[in-house]
Scaffold this motif. Sequence first.
Motif, short mmCIF file in Angstrom:
data_model
loop_
_atom_site.label_atom_id
_atom_site.label_comp_id
_atom_site.label_asym_id
_atom_site.label_seq_id
_atom_site.Cartn_x
_atom_site.Cartn_y
_atom_site.Cartn_z
N THR A 61 0.83 -1.21 0.00
CA THR A 61 0.00 0.00 0.00
C THR A 61 0.85 1.25 0.00
O THR A 61 1.96 1.27 0.57
N THR A 62 0.38 2.26 -0.65
CA THR A 62 0.96 3.59 -0.54
C THR A 62 0.16 4.35 0.51
O THR A 62 -0.91 3.92 0.91
N TRP A 63 0.68 5.47 0.97
CA TRP A 63 -0.02 6.34 1.91
C TRP A 63 -0.72 5.53 3.02
O TRP A 63 -1.95 5.52 3.12
N PRO A 64 0.04 4.82 3.87
CA PRO A 64 -0.53 3.88 4.84
C PRO A 64 -1.61 4.46 5.76
O PRO A 64 -2.64 3.81 5.96
N SER A 65 -1.39 5.64 6.31
CA SER A 65 -2.40 6.20 7.22
C SER A 65 -3.69 6.50 6.46
O SER A 65 -4.79 6.17 6.91
N TRP A 66 -3.56 7.12 5.30
CA TRP A 66 -4.73 7.50 4.50
C TRP A 66 -5.53 6.29 4.08
O TRP A 66 -6.76 6.28 4.17
N VAL A 67 -4.84 5.23 3.64
CA VAL A 67 -5.53 4.05 3.13
C VAL A 67 -6.00 3.13 4.24
O VAL A 67 -7.18 2.76 4.33
N MET A 68 -5.06 2.74 5.12
CA MET A 68 -5.33 1.66 6.07
C MET A 68 -5.99 2.10 7.38
O MET A 68 -6.51 1.26 8.11
N LEU A 69 -5.99 3.39 7.65
CA LEU A 69 -6.68 3.87 8.85
C LEU A 69 -7.84 4.78 8.49
O LEU A 69 -8.99 4.52 8.84
N GLU A 70 -7.55 5.86 7.77
CA GLU A 70 -8.57 6.86 7.49
C GLU A 70 -9.68 6.31 6.59
O GLU A 70 -10.87 6.46 6.88
N ASN A 71 -9.28 5.68 5.50
CA ASN A 71 -10.30 5.15 4.59
C ASN A 71 -10.89 3.83 5.07
O ASN A 71 -12.06 3.56 4.83
N TYR A 72 -10.10 3.02 5.76
CA TYR A 72 -10.67 1.82 6.35
C TYR A 72 -11.79 2.22 7.31
O TYR A 72 -12.87 1.60 7.32
N SER A 73 -11.56 3.24 8.12
CA SER A 73 -12.58 3.69 9.08
C SER A 73 -13.83 4.18 8.36
O SER A 73 -14.95 3.86 8.75
N ALA A 74 -13.66 4.95 7.29
CA ALA A 74 -14.80 5.49 6.56
C ALA A 74 -15.62 4.39 5.90
O ALA A 74 -16.84 4.33 6.04
N ILE A 75 -14.95 3.51 5.19
CA ILE A 75 -15.64 2.45 4.45
C ILE A 75 -16.39 1.51 5.40
O ILE A 75 -17.47 1.02 5.07
N ASN A 76 -15.84 1.30 6.60
CA ASN A 76 -16.46 0.40 7.55
C ASN A 76 -17.26 1.14 8.64
O ASN A 76 -17.67 0.54 9.63
N ASP A 77 -17.46 2.44 8.41
CA ASP A 77 -18.34 3.27 9.25
C ASP A 77 -17.97 3.21 10.73
O ASP A 77 -18.83 3.07 11.60
N VAL A 78 -16.68 3.32 11.01
CA VAL A 78 -16.23 3.43 12.40
C VAL A 78 -15.51 4.77 12.55
O VAL A 78 -14.91 5.27 11.60
N PRO A 79 -15.54 5.37 13.74
CA PRO A 79 -14.96 6.70 13.91
C PRO A 79 -13.44 6.68 13.91
O PRO A 79 -12.82 5.84 14.57
N PHE A 80 -12.86 7.60 13.20
CA PHE A 80 -11.41 7.82 13.27
C PHE A 80 -11.11 8.70 14.48
O PHE A 80 -10.09 8.54 15.14
N ALA A 81 -12.03 9.63 14.74
CA ALA A 81 -11.91 10.54 15.88
C ALA A 81 -13.30 10.87 16.40
O ALA A 81 -14.31 10.60 15.73
#
Length: 438
Positions: free
Chosen positions: A191-211
């Motif tokens: 993966t590129t951009w690990p935080s953006w892909v694996m945390l920020e977008n993972y949270s959005a796609i799976n409807d869990v809060p990042f913050a």
Amino acid sequence: MQRALLLSSLGTVLALGTGMGSAQANTEITWWHAMGGALGDKVEQIAADFNASQDAYTVKPVFKGNYSETMTSAIAAYRADKGPDIVQIYEVGTATMMAAKGAIVPVHRLMASADVDFDPQAYLPAVTGYYTDPEGNMLSLPFNSSTPVTYYNRERLAQAGVEEIPRTWQELGDALEKIVDSGAASCGLTTTWPSWVMLENYSAINDVPFASRANGFEGTDARLHFNRTAVVDHIERLTRWQEDGRFAYGGRFDDAAPKFYAGECALMMGSSASYANIKENADFDFGVAPLPYDAEVVEQANNSIIGGASLWVLNGLDETHRQGVAEFFEYLSTPEVQADWHQYSGYLPITQAAADLTREQGFYAEHPGTDVAIEQITAGQPTDNSKGLRLGNMVQIRDIINGALENVFAGDVSPQDGLDQAAARGNELLEKFERANR
């Protein structure tokens, strides 16, 4: 590219027809941007075509370096009363721009004061949601927006007997196992951009809060929550996959891309705007698929969130300059201009009409996979967890997260401890931001 040539020719014809009208425009609009290379040339063309289409204003693009440099320059210039009329700011700078009270003219207010065609409902919700206030009013105009997708090497998948990219992380694990065990590739996924892909977008796609506080949209007192959600289990999954070759950490930013270009990894998750670079650097047939969702968390994927930048209007403009900026934004939002920018750059169109026009022109049929990002980011209505992030000091927070992930993947710390440490350090930055903007 046909659309690009068409618009370029149109601009030339209009310029010839108006003579020196554009060059002698009585109002100059300065636009500071961070688009270098070919994208910078395209920005110049967009401005030139607008200038040729009328004789009241001349938009003057000025390249100011990377995103961080452009933002820093604009803030310093504004304080010295020498700021541009328009400045391109990356999405993680949104909270900072909002906090600069009195420094900006919200786009919804600018457009309302001008007699121009402006319908907020025409813009893609998942794109504009990043740049709106709690009442849904647009603060800046989206310009270059991207979202992460999954790129895959068709040849490697065929060798492994994998016919398609699974839609869930669980099924993807099985497919990656086939790829590695068959010897089709030494690495399944990077993966590129690990935080953006694996945390920020993972949270959005799976409807869990990042913050908390709707990822910061409801106030500067937001605090990071990713260390308390399914994100922890997801990072644990990636560490397990790293042990058997199904996943390989490739570094921050776009550092992992060469692993995919060289065929070392069969799949790569990265920006939709990477399409052109992959086409240029990969000597194999590749495809594009949506990011997977976690079947243990949700029943279907939510929308992903964007990266990229938007255009902000700095305060202090007289009425004539404001009118010129509004008319330029109206021009920039037209389906023809947006479709051309989308097709040339790989960035998302900001309106549904531009996406529809691109499809009508046959671009998606001729370039399979280029519509995946559109479909993914318009999947359902954005929720508090998928509208985007509105967090202060987000650039530094991403650096902290990426550092924590490196420690986790190096085996120096457990996923839970690494994410706990990242959240604690990130929350210190959020507290500082909150104190500075009370």
